[in-house]
Design a protein around this motif. Structure first.
Motif, PDB file in Angstrom:
ATOM      1  N   ASP A 126       0.802  -1.221   0.000  1.00 12.76           N
ATOM      2  CA  ASP A 126       0.000   0.000   0.000  1.00 12.76           C
ATOM      3  C   ASP A 126       0.833   1.269   0.000  1.00 12.76           C
ATOM      4  O   ASP A 126       0.320   2.347  -0.279  1.00 12.76           O
ATOM      5  N   LYS A 127       2.100   1.190   0.316  1.00 16.25           N
ATOM      6  CA  LYS A 127       2.933   2.383   0.463  1.00 16.25           C
ATOM      7  C   LYS A 127       3.009   3.194  -0.822  1.00 16.25           C
ATOM      8  O   LYS A 127       2.797   4.407  -0.813  1.00 16.25           O
ATOM      9  N   GLU A 128       3.305   2.562  -1.927  1.00 24.02           N
ATOM     10  CA  GLU A 128       3.459   3.295  -3.186  1.00 24.02           C
ATOM     11  C   GLU A 128       2.138   3.858  -3.689  1.00 24.02           C
ATOM     12  O   GLU A 128       2.104   4.939  -4.262  1.00 24.02           O
ATOM     13  N   SER A 129       1.052   3.154  -3.462  1.00 24.48           N
ATOM     14  CA  SER A 129      -0.234   3.672  -3.925  1.00 24.48           C
ATOM     15  C   SER A 129      -0.645   4.915  -3.138  1.00 24.48           C
ATOM     16  O   SER A 129      -1.242   5.830  -3.690  1.00 24.48           O
TER      17      SER A 129
ATOM     18  N   LEU B 182      -0.514   9.472  -4.260  1.00 21.36           N
ATOM     19  CA  LEU B 182      -1.685  10.325  -4.068  1.00 21.36           C
ATOM     20  C   LEU B 182      -1.417  11.492  -3.124  1.00 21.36           C
ATOM     21  O   LEU B 182      -2.194  12.444  -3.083  1.00 21.36           O
ATOM     22  N   ALA B 183      -0.337  11.441  -2.375  1.00 25.73           N
ATOM     23  CA  ALA B 183      -0.048  12.493  -1.407  1.00 25.73           C
ATOM     24  C   ALA B 183       0.411  13.755  -2.131  1.00 25.73           C
ATOM     25  O   ALA B 183       1.232  13.721  -3.032  1.00 25.73           O
TER      26      ALA B 183
ATOM     27  N   SER C 261       6.853  19.629  -0.119  1.00 20.59           N
ATOM     28  CA  SER C 261       7.160  20.396   1.081  1.00 20.59           C
ATOM     29  C   SER C 261       8.001  19.568   2.047  1.00 20.59           C
ATOM     30  O   SER C 261       8.869  20.096   2.731  1.00 20.59           O
ATOM     31  N   ASP C 262       7.773  18.259   2.120  1.00 22.18           N
ATOM     32  CA  ASP C 262       8.593  17.397   2.967  1.00 22.18           C
ATOM     33  C   ASP C 262      10.024  17.332   2.462  1.00 22.18           C
ATOM     34  O   ASP C 262      10.962  17.326   3.253  1.00 22.18           O
ATOM     35  N   GLU C 263      10.193  17.298   1.159  1.00 18.78           N
ATOM     36  CA  GLU C 263      11.539  17.251   0.597  1.00 18.78           C
ATOM     37  C   GLU C 263      12.293  18.548   0.899  1.00 18.78           C
ATOM     38  O   GLU C 263      13.479  18.529   1.187  1.00 18.78           O
TER      39      GLU C 263
END
Length: 66
Positions: free
Chosen positions: A35-38, A42-43, A48-50
């Motif tokens: 589920d991580k990549e899916s 979508l996020a 902004s996190d980068e």
């Protein structure tokens, strides 16, 4: 009938190869987190996190320095 003497061993070899590839993929963690990549795609807040991570690693601060 004679062609089956060739086709059955070939089919068995393909089955063994497929099973070994499946076991290799499972052992290397290919199916650990499906589920991580899916959710990551979508996020919207990835950019902004980068930027925050880049500033944290480079020693920059958000506000003016005193």
């Amino acid at each position: 009938m004679e062609s089956l003497y060739l086709l059955i061993p070939i089919a068995l070899v393909f089955c063994v190869i497929a099973i070994r590839l499946l076991l290799w993929a499972i052992d290397n963690g290919q199916y650990d987190d499906l589920d991580k990549e899916s959710w990551r795609i979508l996020a919207d807040d990835d950019s902004s996190d980068e930027k925050k991570d880049h500033k944290a690693h480079s020693g920059e601060e958000d506000g003016p320095s005193t």
